[in-house]
Structure formats: C-alpha cells, structure tokens
Design an enzyme around this catalytic site. Structure first.
Site, mmCIF file in Angstrom:
data_model
loop_
_atom_site.group_PDB
_atom_site.id
_atom_site.type_symbol
_atom_site.label_atom_id
_atom_site.label_comp_id
_atom_site.label_asym_id
_atom_site.label_seq_id
_atom_site.Cartn_x
_atom_site.Cartn_y
_atom_site.Cartn_z
ATOM 1 N N HIS A 25 0.846 -1.206 0.000
ATOM 2 C CA HIS A 25 0.000 0.000 0.000
ATOM 3 C C HIS A 25 0.871 1.242 0.000
ATOM 4 O O HIS A 25 1.598 1.516 0.955
ATOM 5 C CB HIS A 25 -0.915 0.015 1.228
ATOM 6 C CG HIS A 25 -1.952 1.094 1.171
ATOM 7 N ND1 HIS A 25 -2.963 1.104 0.242
ATOM 8 C CD2 HIS A 25 -2.137 2.222 1.927
ATOM 9 C CE1 HIS A 25 -3.729 2.164 0.424
ATOM 10 N NE2 HIS A 25 -3.245 2.868 1.430
ATOM 11 N N HIS A 73 0.956 5.532 -1.383
ATOM 12 C CA HIS A 73 0.534 6.759 -2.060
ATOM 13 C C HIS A 73 1.828 7.527 -2.314
ATOM 14 O O HIS A 73 2.349 8.204 -1.423
ATOM 15 C CB HIS A 73 -0.396 7.592 -1.181
ATOM 16 C CG HIS A 73 -1.651 6.886 -0.753
ATOM 17 N ND1 HIS A 73 -2.667 6.599 -1.641
ATOM 18 C CD2 HIS A 73 -2.062 6.428 0.454
ATOM 19 C CE1 HIS A 73 -3.656 5.995 -0.975
ATOM 20 N NE2 HIS A 73 -3.297 5.873 0.284
ATOM 21 N N ARG A 125 -5.170 15.499 6.470
ATOM 22 C CA ARG A 125 -5.695 15.317 5.120
ATOM 23 C C ARG A 125 -5.717 16.632 4.337
ATOM 24 O O ARG A 125 -5.474 16.643 3.129
ATOM 25 C CB ARG A 125 -7.102 14.710 5.168
ATOM 26 C CG ARG A 125 -7.625 14.277 3.823
ATOM 27 C CD ARG A 125 -8.961 13.578 3.916
ATOM 28 N NE ARG A 125 -10.024 14.499 4.277
ATOM 29 C CZ ARG A 125 -11.311 14.279 4.019
ATOM 30 N NH1 ARG A 125 -11.680 13.148 3.444
ATOM 31 N NH2 ARG A 125 -12.222 15.145 4.374
ATOM 32 N N TYR A 163 -5.247 7.593 -7.074
ATOM 33 C CA TYR A 163 -6.520 8.277 -7.294
ATOM 34 C C TYR A 163 -6.394 9.705 -7.821
ATOM 35 O O TYR A 163 -7.408 10.383 -8.025
ATOM 36 C CB TYR A 163 -7.368 8.275 -6.014
ATOM 37 C CG TYR A 163 -6.705 8.841 -4.782
ATOM 38 C CD1 TYR A 163 -6.648 10.208 -4.560
ATOM 39 C CD2 TYR A 163 -6.161 7.994 -3.818
ATOM 40 C CE1 TYR A 163 -6.057 10.722 -3.414
ATOM 41 C CE2 TYR A 163 -5.572 8.505 -2.673
ATOM 42 C CZ TYR A 163 -5.527 9.864 -2.478
ATOM 43 O OH TYR A 163 -4.938 10.375 -1.345
ATOM 44 N N HIS A 193 -11.861 3.598 -3.023
ATOM 45 C CA HIS A 193 -11.124 4.414 -2.058
ATOM 46 C C HIS A 193 -11.607 4.129 -0.648
ATOM 47 O O HIS A 193 -10.804 3.884 0.260
ATOM 48 C CB HIS A 193 -11.256 5.902 -2.349
ATOM 49 C CG HIS A 193 -10.498 6.738 -1.362
ATOM 50 N ND1 HIS A 193 -11.058 7.155 -0.155
ATOM 51 C CD2 HIS A 193 -9.228 7.189 -1.351
ATOM 52 C CE1 HIS A 193 -10.152 7.822 0.525
ATOM 53 N NE2 HIS A 193 -9.034 7.859 -0.174
ATOM 54 N N ARG A 246 -17.006 5.846 2.111
ATOM 55 C CA ARG A 246 -17.484 7.232 2.081
ATOM 56 C C ARG A 246 -17.247 7.874 0.727
ATOM 57 O O ARG A 246 -17.903 8.862 0.375
ATOM 58 C CB ARG A 246 -16.828 8.055 3.193
ATOM 59 C CG ARG A 246 -15.354 8.346 3.009
ATOM 60 C CD ARG A 246 -14.794 9.226 4.127
ATOM 61 N NE ARG A 246 -13.394 9.579 3.881
ATOM 62 C CZ ARG A 246 -12.360 8.846 4.230
ATOM 63 N NH1 ARG A 246 -12.570 7.696 4.857
ATOM 64 N NH2 ARG A 246 -11.130 9.240 3.966
ATOM 65 N N HIS A 277 -9.639 1.059 1.338
ATOM 66 C CA HIS A 277 -9.442 1.578 2.696
ATOM 67 C C HIS A 277 -10.663 1.202 3.516
ATOM 68 O O HIS A 277 -11.791 1.556 3.150
ATOM 69 C CB HIS A 277 -9.349 3.115 2.682
ATOM 70 C CG HIS A 277 -8.095 3.663 2.080
ATOM 71 N ND1 HIS A 277 -8.110 4.715 1.196
ATOM 72 C CD2 HIS A 277 -6.794 3.341 2.243
ATOM 73 C CE1 HIS A 277 -6.874 5.026 0.844
ATOM 74 N NE2 HIS A 277 -6.051 4.191 1.464
ATOM 75 N N GLU A 324 -10.654 2.857 8.648
ATOM 76 C CA GLU A 324 -9.449 3.496 9.163
ATOM 77 C C GLU A 324 -9.778 4.474 10.289
ATOM 78 O O GLU A 324 -8.994 4.645 11.218
ATOM 79 C CB GLU A 324 -8.726 4.239 8.034
ATOM 80 C CG GLU A 324 -7.425 4.904 8.460
ATOM 81 C CD GLU A 324 -6.720 5.610 7.328
ATOM 82 O OE1 GLU A 324 -5.600 6.109 7.551
ATOM 83 O OE2 GLU A 324 -7.270 5.651 6.207
ATOM 84 N N HIS A 361 -5.803 -1.176 6.355
ATOM 85 C CA HIS A 361 -5.932 -0.681 7.738
ATOM 86 C C HIS A 361 -6.832 -1.606 8.573
ATOM 87 O O HIS A 361 -6.388 -2.158 9.567
ATOM 88 C CB HIS A 361 -6.428 0.768 7.805
ATOM 89 C CG HIS A 361 -5.573 1.723 7.064
ATOM 90 N ND1 HIS A 361 -4.228 1.876 7.321
ATOM 91 C CD2 HIS A 361 -5.866 2.582 6.043
ATOM 92 C CE1 HIS A 361 -3.732 2.789 6.502
ATOM 93 N NE2 HIS A 361 -4.691 3.217 5.708
ATOM 94 N N ASP A 385 2.320 3.095 3.009
ATOM 95 C CA ASP A 385 1.211 4.038 2.936
ATOM 96 C C ASP A 385 1.674 5.471 2.696
ATOM 97 O O ASP A 385 2.021 5.850 1.591
ATOM 98 C CB ASP A 385 0.364 3.916 4.201
ATOM 99 C CG ASP A 385 -0.979 4.635 4.105
ATOM 100 O OD1 ASP A 385 -1.256 5.234 3.058
ATOM 101 O OD2 ASP A 385 -1.738 4.599 5.079
#
Length: 457
Positions: free
Chosen positions: A71, A73, A94, A133, A215, A218, A242, A245, A279, A330
């Site tokens: 995993h 990003h 975030r 993404y 993703h 949500r 995900h 998490e 996660h 991650d």
C-alpha cells in the site's frame, strides 16, 4: 526484437528459505537477454554450497525474498517532515495532503514517484501496490490522455527497477451522499461506469499489473460498489479498499446505511479472496468474521497508522479468522518494510501486554509472499525454483545487526535491522541495488530533494 535466455548464478552466504536460515545457497537464475526484461526466474536452489561456485555473484549477509509494499501513495512522500509535529488528527493532516495533490502534474508526479520507488528499492522492496486516485487535472478536467497520471507511475516504477500493481482507484464522493469537494474533483470520474471505462484502457506490462481500488465506503456510493467489484472480478485483478481506518467513517456509514463498512462491502460483493482491506482498524467482531470468512486480506500500515494516530488494528484476530496479512508504507513517514513487520508485532504487544503474537516466519511471509499475492504477483516472494528471481540481501555486520549468530539472522533482520542495512536488491535476476547504491537512479537523495522541493515551491 529477439531476446535470448542467459543463466546467472548467485551465491547467498545465508538465505531465508521460508522456515529457516540456510547457509551457503547457490541460485541458478534464467534471465532474458533483453535489457528491459524482468522475467528472470529461479531455476534451481542448491543448498549445502559452502563456497561460491566459479563466476557466481556473491551476496554476503542474509538474503530474503524481495519485499512487497502492498500500500503506497507515492505523492505522500512529499509530506515527510512537514506533518510530524504539532497537534491535529487524520482529518487536519488530510488538508495538508490535499494541498500537495493539488500541485501534482504528470511530469512532477513521474519525477517524484521515480525517486520514491528508487528509495523503495534501496529498502529491499521489489514490488509496490500504488493506490492511485489523482487521475485528472485540478478542477477535474481530464487530460488529453485520461490515464497520463497512472502511466507516469507505471513508467516511474520501470525506471526505478521495481514491479508495480497500479490499483486504479474509484473516488466519487466527499462523504456519504456528498459530491466531491474542490480538492477531490481531480480524483473523480463522475460515476463508477466512467471510472471502469477509463481504467479499462490501461495495459499490463512485464513489470506492471493493473488492479482496482474502492477508495472507501465514504468515497464510493453504495449503489456503485458492485461496478468496481465486477470490473475486478471479470479481470481476476486485485481489488483494494481503505476500510474502517477512522471511527468517523464507521459512524457515517451506520448513519447512512444502518451497517458497518465491512458489512456494506460484503453486501455489495466487494469482499473476497482477491480483495485486500487496508488498515481494517476499527472493526466489530462481526466485521472480523466477515473479512476472515470471505478470505479477504488485510494490509497493515503500522508506521502510518501510528503517525496519523489512527489506532492499532486487530491484525492477530483477523489472521486467526482467515485473513492473510500484508504490509504497506502508505504515507511514507518512513519507507522500511522491516520496521512495518516488527511494528505489527510490537503494537500488538503494547495493546495486549503480552509478547510473541507472530513468529518471525509469519512476519516475513506478510512482508514477502503474502504481500506479493495481495498485488497479483502470486509467483513472487519466495526463494524456490520457479519463482521470480526477486530478492534482497540484509547486512549482518552493521552496527545494528552484528553480534547474533547467523542462524538468528531472520530474527535480527526483523527486530533490529532497518532499510539502511539493505546491501543488494535483485529484480528479475538483475541488480537494481548493488552494495547499497541504486544502479538505475543516480543520487536518489538528490532526486528526492529535487522532486519534493518542486511540489513545495
């Protein structure tokens, strides 16, 4: 172009063979004559070879199968050092992450990812799962080539010499029933059908697999989850998500759907043996049974989970329920799969106040064979005949690793060594890292500094 097959021999001073450390192992590897070939495979494993055969490449230390970073990003690497101090939560972190995502271009993403993947190779990682993404231009306008950002990542992995599974990620909503926010417009294809149409154009290569990702519950409306799951099922491709998490995600899912995220995913056909939940932190007992009973994997990312104050997930309970474990770096607070492996054990010790939840063999399996399987590289991650010739050598004479008997090299590697102790990384039978230096990307620290500075300007 015509390619020829050649044979190479590697002599491993000590080798991890899945259950034990074996001294004096010679590997015969068949490699393609093409300079770009990464299809080299182990054709024979000769144990009881106390001296290097004539002409063999000598790998001193402990050689492990290549490590799999399940995993990643890649652009989060630009956040290292900027978000580790001060107060806040995942949600405030975030916002900083979004500000970096806003500045990515195909060119800057390629430059950064190439350096990040080179850093991974220096850490013994031979395959990465890129949870991708950032698809479109800022504001959501597609590029002329709608997959140019994904192609930048695939090419970056090729230039850094490692394998990649591009987990093209469906991301459609800012929350349950909410449209994408301004920062998220470049993530969204509008609908899952449009996502599937775009990523169906992506092509696999010798070093690249194409997988899918939800993703999160949500970010993908419930009525569109099945489209993503069906796309992956038709292609027998890895599917990652995900999962739980944050407690806020669980609360929002219950409010919107009257069930947990794991139950929602199960009800829409997302869980299963080719799926990996990333996660899996805040789960109920029923969630654990759903995940384990369906054979869904779990990717733990302990250094990120502690950096973001996410919590400690029930990894031991998940594995006991039938969920294979893998590991990821991650957000790249550090890139060190040995640290991820020991952190999973040490976190569980803190949580339970008891020791010894996984054997060294189990931790190494999560970092190697099971990590590769989660990324669709089922024939990678072991040192045995027929496997891809991907392996990495850990020094046993550094200030961290010197002292223990060589037969305890696996325990030393997992519980004392760091990425700095990686001496060699071989992918497809070819050196990507030799004597601690990357053979394809000159001056990796400078490449990282240049790429990160460009995004912070």
């Amino acid at each position: 172009m015509t390619t020829t097959e050649r044979t190479r021999t590697y002599w491993l001073e000590h080798a991890w063979l899945g259950t034990h450390v074996e001294p004096g192992v010679a590997l015969t590897v068949s490699v393609s004559g093409s300079a770009a070939g990464r299809d080299g495979r182990i054709t024979a494993v000769h144990q009881g070879t106390p001296a290097p055969p004539p002409g063999a490449e000598i790998l001193r230390g402990l050689t492990l199968p290549g490590l799999a970073n399940a995993h990643s990003h890649a652009f989060h690497r630009a956040l290292r050092g900027t978000v580790q101090v001060g107060s806040g939560t995942f949600w405030t972190w975030r916002e900083v992450m979004y500000s970096v995502a806003d500045r990515l271009t195909p060119e800057s993403y390629h430059e950064l990812a190439r350096a990040v993947y080179a850093e991974m190779a220096l850490a013994g990682i031979t395959a990465v799962g890129e949870f991708h993404y950032v698809h479109h231009a800022p504001g959501g306008t597609p590029y002329a080539d709608p997959n140019v950002m994904g192609e930048a990542l695939i090419e970056a992995a090729a230039e850094a010499g490692i394998r990649i599974t591009l987990l093209d990620t469906c991301y459609l909503s800012s929350g349950f029933g909410e449209p994408p926010g301004a920062h998220q417009l470049r993530f969204s294809d509008g609908t899952a059908e449009a996502w599937a149409e775009r990523c169906s154009v992506l092509k696999e290569r010798d070093h690249a697999r194409i997988g899918a990702a939800v993703h999160s519950v949500r970010a993908v409306p419930a009525d569109q989850l099945a489209t993503v799951a069906r796309w992956a099922e038709e292609r027998r491709a890895p599917l990652h998500v995900h999962l739980s998490e944050q407690t806020a995600e669980n609360d929002g899912c219950r409010e919107a759907h009257g069930r947990t995220p794991a139950r929602l995913l199960a009800d829409h056909g997302v869980l299963g043996p080719r799926t990996t939940g990333v996660h899996n932190t805040h789960l109920t007992d029923e969630d654990i049974a759903l995940i384990g009973g369906s054979g869904t994997g779990t990717c733990m990312c302990p250094t990120t989970e502690r950096d973001l104050a996410d919590g400690i997930g029930p990894a031991a309970a998940l594995q006991s329920a039938g969920s294979p474990l893998s590991l990821g770096s991650d957000s790249h607070a550090v890139i060190d799969l040995l640290e991820e492996a020991r952190a999973m054990e040490l976190n569980e010790r803190l949580r339970t106040r008891t020791r010894g939840h996984w054997t060294t063999a189990a931790l190494l399996r999560a970092a190697t064979a099971d990590g590769h399987a989660a990324l669709g590289w089922d024939d990678t991650g072991t040192i045995e005949a027929g496997a891809r010739a991907d392996f990495t050598t850990i020094a046993l004479d550094s200030v961290r690793t010197a002292g223990p008997l060589p037969r305890l090299g696996a325990e030393t590697a997992v519980f004392a060594a760091t990425a700095a102790d990686v001496r060699h990384t071989i992918v497809g039978g070819r050196h990507v890292v030799r004597d601690g230096a990357h053979t394809l990307v000159p001056d990796v620290p400078q490449a990282l500094a240049r790429a990160v500075s460009a995004l912070r300007a």
